[in-house]
Design an enzyme around this catalytic site. Structure first.
Site, mmCIF file in Angstrom:
data_model
loop_
_atom_site.group_PDB
_atom_site.id
_atom_site.type_symbol
_atom_site.label_atom_id
_atom_site.label_comp_id
_atom_site.label_asym_id
_atom_site.label_seq_id
_atom_site.Cartn_x
_atom_site.Cartn_y
_atom_site.Cartn_z
ATOM 1 N N CYS A 343 0.925 -1.207 -0.004
ATOM 2 C CA CYS A 343 -0.015 -0.047 -0.110
ATOM 3 C C CYS A 343 0.925 1.479 0.124
ATOM 4 O O CYS A 343 1.598 1.648 -1.150
ATOM 5 C CB CYS A 343 -0.919 -0.137 1.456
ATOM 6 S SG CYS A 343 -2.409 1.105 1.082
ATOM 7 N N HIS A 451 -3.863 -5.428 1.109
ATOM 8 C CA HIS A 451 -3.769 -5.807 2.508
ATOM 9 C C HIS A 451 -4.056 -7.311 2.807
ATOM 10 O O HIS A 451 -5.074 -7.880 2.059
ATOM 11 C CB HIS A 451 -4.356 -4.919 3.504
ATOM 12 C CG HIS A 451 -3.729 -3.542 3.353
ATOM 13 N ND1 HIS A 451 -2.465 -3.262 4.086
ATOM 14 C CD2 HIS A 451 -4.612 -2.268 3.014
ATOM 15 C CE1 HIS A 451 -2.626 -1.974 3.965
ATOM 16 N NE2 HIS A 451 -3.546 -1.260 3.235
#
Length: 509
Positions: A343, A451
């Site tokens: 991310c 994630h």
């Protein structure tokens, strides 16, 4: 019909309050959820307001605290943002992002939050409670408080503790951590600061993290029960840390357990780190030792390094540059190092970061466009709207495998043409979820928006095998234990330990 009119019909909720932050509320709720599930009940976790950057995304794209998602797994149900209707994601300097029922609705300071968001927040909490009981009328809520319930300067605007307990007339447990010392003062002080009608809600006390000979505490137990007229319903022994700390500050105390591991991983400890639960699956790999990197150093001792997610990517990229870690990462890459960014970590590995709406920690026009570490030919531009969604895709590297996870991020990342940078390839069939490059001289650089990527067992196995191969270690042909099965086993063990030392039946009527 309003929930208030139906309170006599619902199963008595159980609420876990603590004498302080870190007393053990989250794990106690997790354990009780699994105990009640095993008894055939329908437990549902609930925390009215949580402050955490360790988040989860439910199947409707709603953000919620990871601790409530974990508690939902303990109940054997899918997590829902209704279980954590208010999530505050701190951004530093007493500023937080406000999330109601999974959706970001603004940024606020601590002082303005209580002034502007208290009444709307209480309405959101009541709305969530009504919705939960409407969908599952036979459920039993297992509610988690926050911090201490008797912070006297905040108690009149506390949305999470005694206000919820009184609203639902919950059976409350007070948990205290004996490991920290001062347990008698913590218990008595907390109860003395409660109003009589609040103290009546406390039906039991739990002493958490007890070490040593239990018989030596017999007089202490007797004294507490005599002084408070409240039974101690559990003395829980000290347990190994089973789950990640809820607060990233606690990462400073967290050490990897596998001291004889063959693979050493360095995770960069960013000031605004988020979603550190991404690394739980690696913590559970016996072949891996994790070390948190907090300052500039030679990274060559690590077999791969991870640049984690960030709540403020611009701010953390500036930190990497000023601390010298950005240069350390470049030198590590030049020496055949293996790097993976997740991310915000992916975004920082690129060439540039642009923040025209001041969404990611830029404080001035000079910080609205900054250079990234520059290892991948990627440019990220941050927009006002945040993307939150569950992901199902298929990986193309390091293996062909189905992939599940979730996204939480601002910004769009695009490839840029560069003769000086390595050509990159997509990691997944959905091309915008991640990229990688394998250098001719050795070493890989990869980054993904997903994630939970390491929760995918086959993908994790093959990535670790890629690292093992680079070290001339034998690759593992046998599949590792499923992380989700391992998580279930950890929850079961936690519940079993609590069940041995906790009298929960007195709270069920």
């Amino acid at each position: 019909m309003e929930l208030e009119a139906k309170l006599h019909e619902i199963r008595k909720p159980i609420m876990v309050l603590g004498t302080s932050s870190g007393a053990g509320k989250s794990l106690t709720v997790t354990a009780i959820c699994r105990i009640l599930k095993n008894l055939g009940e329908e437990p549902i976790p609930f925390k009215g307001q949580n402050m955490s950057n360790n988040a989860w995304v439910d199947w409707e794209g709603g953000e919620m605290a990871y601790s409530q998602a974990l508690q939902a797994f303990a109940c054997g149900i899918n997590p829902s943002a209704e279980m954590n209707p208010i999530l505050l994601k701190p951004q530093g300097n007493s500023i937080s992002e406000v999330i109601h029922l999974g959706k970001s609705i603004g940024i606020t300071t601590a002082s303005n939050y209580y002034k502007d968001w208290f009444i709307p927040g209480w309405e959101v909490i009541k709305k969530s409670l009504s919705s939960i009981y409407e969908k599952t009328p036979n459920c039993r809520l297992i509610i988690e408080g926050a911090g201490s319930p008797v912070e006297m300067n905040l108690i009149h605007r506390d949305l999470t503790n005694l206000r919820v307990a009184k609203y639902l007339n919950a059976n409350c447990i007070l948990v205290t951590d004996i490991e920290r010392g001062g347990v008698f003062a913590q218990i008595i002080g907390t109860l003395e600061l409660m109003k009589p009608e609040e103290k009546k809600l406390i039906k039991g006390i739990i002493i958490n993290r007890f070490r040593g000979d239990l018989s030596l505490f017999a007089e202490g137990k007797k004294w507490i029960e005599s002084k408070t007229q409240i039974p101690i319903i559990g003395i829980i022994p000290w347990l190994n840390d089973s789950f990640p700390p809820e607060d990233s500050l606690d990462l400073l105390e967290k050490k990897s357990r596998h001291t004889t591991a063959e693979i050493k991983v360095g995770i960069i400890k960013l000031p605004s780190i988020s979603n550190f639960s991404d690394f739980d699956p690696l913590e559970n790999e016996k072949s891996i030792l994790i070390e948190w990197v907090r300052e500039s150093q030679n990274l060559k001792k690590f077999d791969f390094i991870i640049l984690p997610g960030s709540k403020q990517t611009i701010k953390d990229q500036i930190y990497l540059k000023e601390s010298g870690l950005s240069q350390d990462i470049k030198e590590y890459s030049n020496n055949k190092g293996n790097i993976i960014g997740i991310c915000g970590g992916l975004q920082m590995l690129g060439t540039s970061l642009e923040d025209p709406f001041f969404k990611e920690g830029s404080k001035s026009c000079l910080e609205q466009k900054i250079k990234g570490i520059g290892l991948l030919p990627l440019k990220t531009t941050f927009f006002e709207k945040k993307l939150t969604r569950q992901i199902s895709s298929e990986s193309l590297w390091p293996c062909h495998s189905k992939i599940n996870g979730f996204e939480i991020h601002n910004g769009k990342t695009e490839l840029v043409e560069s003769e000086n940078l390595l050509k990159i390839r997509p990691i997944f069939k959905d091309l915008d979820l991640g990229w990688y490059t394998e250098k001719k001289e050795g070493g890989t650089i990869a980054g993904t928006y997903i994630h939970g990527i390491f929760e995918n067992d086959n993908w994790r196995d093959q990535y670790i095998n890629l690292i093992r191969k680079s070290k001339n270690l034998p690759i593992f042909n046998k599949k590792s234990i499923s992380y989700k099965k391992k998580r279930e086993s950890i929850i079961d063990n936690l519940a079993n330990e609590f069940d041995k030392h906790l009298n929960i039946t007195s709270l069920l009527n």
